[in-house]
Scaffold this motif. Sequence first.
Motif, PDB file in Angstrom:
ATOM      1  N   PRO A  97       8.245  25.556  57.457  1.00  0.00           N
ATOM      2  CA  PRO A  97       7.185  25.191  56.517  1.00  0.00           C
ATOM      3  C   PRO A  97       7.687  24.254  55.410  1.00  0.00           C
ATOM      4  O   PRO A  97       6.928  23.877  54.530  1.00  0.00           O
ATOM      5  CB  PRO A  97       6.750  26.540  55.940  1.00  0.00           C
ATOM      6  CG  PRO A  97       7.951  27.407  56.058  1.00  0.00           C
ATOM      7  CD  PRO A  97       8.683  26.939  57.291  1.00  0.00           C
ATOM      8  N   TYR A  98       8.961  23.889  55.467  1.00  0.00           N
ATOM      9  CA  TYR A  98       9.573  23.049  54.436  1.00  0.00           C
ATOM     10  C   TYR A  98       9.886  21.660  54.991  1.00  0.00           C
ATOM     11  O   TYR A  98      10.454  21.538  56.065  1.00  0.00           O
ATOM     12  CB  TYR A  98      10.871  23.678  53.918  1.00  0.00           C
ATOM     13  CG  TYR A  98      10.684  25.104  53.485  1.00  0.00           C
ATOM     14  CD1 TYR A  98      10.114  25.403  52.257  1.00  0.00           C
ATOM     15  CD2 TYR A  98      11.058  26.150  54.318  1.00  0.00           C
ATOM     16  CE1 TYR A  98       9.925  26.715  51.860  1.00  0.00           C
ATOM     17  CE2 TYR A  98      10.865  27.464  53.926  1.00  0.00           C
ATOM     18  CZ  TYR A  98      10.300  27.743  52.702  1.00  0.00           C
ATOM     19  OH  TYR A  98      10.108  29.049  52.314  1.00  0.00           O
ATOM     20  N   PRO A  99       9.574  20.597  54.227  1.00  0.00           N
ATOM     21  CA  PRO A  99       9.824  19.241  54.725  1.00  0.00           C
ATOM     22  C   PRO A  99      11.257  18.754  54.518  1.00  0.00           C
ATOM     23  O   PRO A  99      11.661  17.797  55.147  1.00  0.00           O
ATOM     24  CB  PRO A  99       8.858  18.384  53.894  1.00  0.00           C
ATOM     25  CG  PRO A  99       8.707  19.147  52.618  1.00  0.00           C
ATOM     26  CD  PRO A  99       8.811  20.604  52.988  1.00  0.00           C
ATOM     27  N   ASN A 100      12.029  19.401  53.675  1.00  0.00           N
ATOM     28  CA  ASN A 100      13.346  18.855  53.309  1.00  0.00           C
ATOM     29  C   ASN A 100      14.515  19.718  53.780  1.00  0.00           C
ATOM     30  O   ASN A 100      15.499  19.858  53.079  1.00  0.00           O
ATOM     31  CB  ASN A 100      13.415  18.648  51.791  1.00  0.00           C
ATOM     32  CG  ASN A 100      13.224  19.956  51.027  1.00  0.00           C
ATOM     33  OD1 ASN A 100      12.721  20.935  51.574  1.00  0.00           O
ATOM     34  ND2 ASN A 100      13.609  19.977  49.774  1.00  0.00           N
ATOM     35  N   VAL A 101      14.437  20.250  54.989  1.00  0.00           N
ATOM     36  CA  VAL A 101      15.529  21.056  55.525  1.00  0.00           C
ATOM     37  C   VAL A 101      16.664  20.126  55.940  1.00  0.00           C
ATOM     38  O   VAL A 101      16.474  19.214  56.739  1.00  0.00           O
ATOM     39  CB  VAL A 101      15.070  21.921  56.717  1.00  0.00           C
ATOM     40  CG1 VAL A 101      16.241  22.657  57.335  1.00  0.00           C
ATOM     41  CG2 VAL A 101      13.982  22.885  56.283  1.00  0.00           C
ATOM     42  N   ALA A 102      17.843  20.357  55.382  1.00  0.00           N
ATOM     43  CA  ALA A 102      18.998  19.525  55.690  1.00  0.00           C
ATOM     44  C   ALA A 102      19.959  20.204  56.655  1.00  0.00           C
ATOM     45  O   ALA A 102      20.698  19.541  57.374  1.00  0.00           O
ATOM     46  CB  ALA A 102      19.747  19.175  54.407  1.00  0.00           C
ATOM     47  N   ARG A 103      19.939  21.544  56.660  1.00  0.00           N
ATOM     48  CA  ARG A 103      20.891  22.292  57.478  1.00  0.00           C
ATOM     49  C   ARG A 103      20.270  23.621  57.881  1.00  0.00           C
ATOM     50  O   ARG A 103      19.487  24.190  57.138  1.00  0.00           O
ATOM     51  CB  ARG A 103      22.161  22.538  56.662  1.00  0.00           C
ATOM     52  CG  ARG A 103      23.273  23.252  57.390  1.00  0.00           C
ATOM     53  CD  ARG A 103      24.539  23.355  56.537  1.00  0.00           C
ATOM     54  NE  ARG A 103      24.391  24.192  55.360  1.00  0.00           N
ATOM     55  CZ  ARG A 103      24.597  25.504  55.335  1.00  0.00           C
ATOM     56  NH1 ARG A 103      24.958  26.137  56.421  1.00  0.00           N
ATOM     57  NH2 ARG A 103      24.458  26.187  54.209  1.00  0.00           N
TER      58      ARG A 103
END
Length: 112
Positions: A97-103
Amino acid sequence: MNLRRFGVACIATLAISAPAYAQVTSMPISDLQVVASPTSGLSEISGIMTNNSHRTSGDVFVTFALFDPVGTQLGVALANTKGLEPGQSWRMRALSPYPNVARVKVIDVKVY
């Protein structure tokens, strides 16, 4: 029935009715990655799980921890399947549900 036998009977009942799952080492995950979903713009987690055991699985649940670019945990995502046969691979997909997952990190694998 004395109290000692009653206690043993209760423990046996609890052991039988507890969920039958185990941490799974015979089902490794490879090619784990995070990509932006082309349709929603949200992060999508994908990977491949292979059943290296000699039995067909029941329900399989994989839980991922999701982290932003600075390392703060945002939440979790879940992928699941059922009936993964011996030697068969499954391309897992979980939508965040999050647009800014980096890892992402696999934090739990359960097979029932």
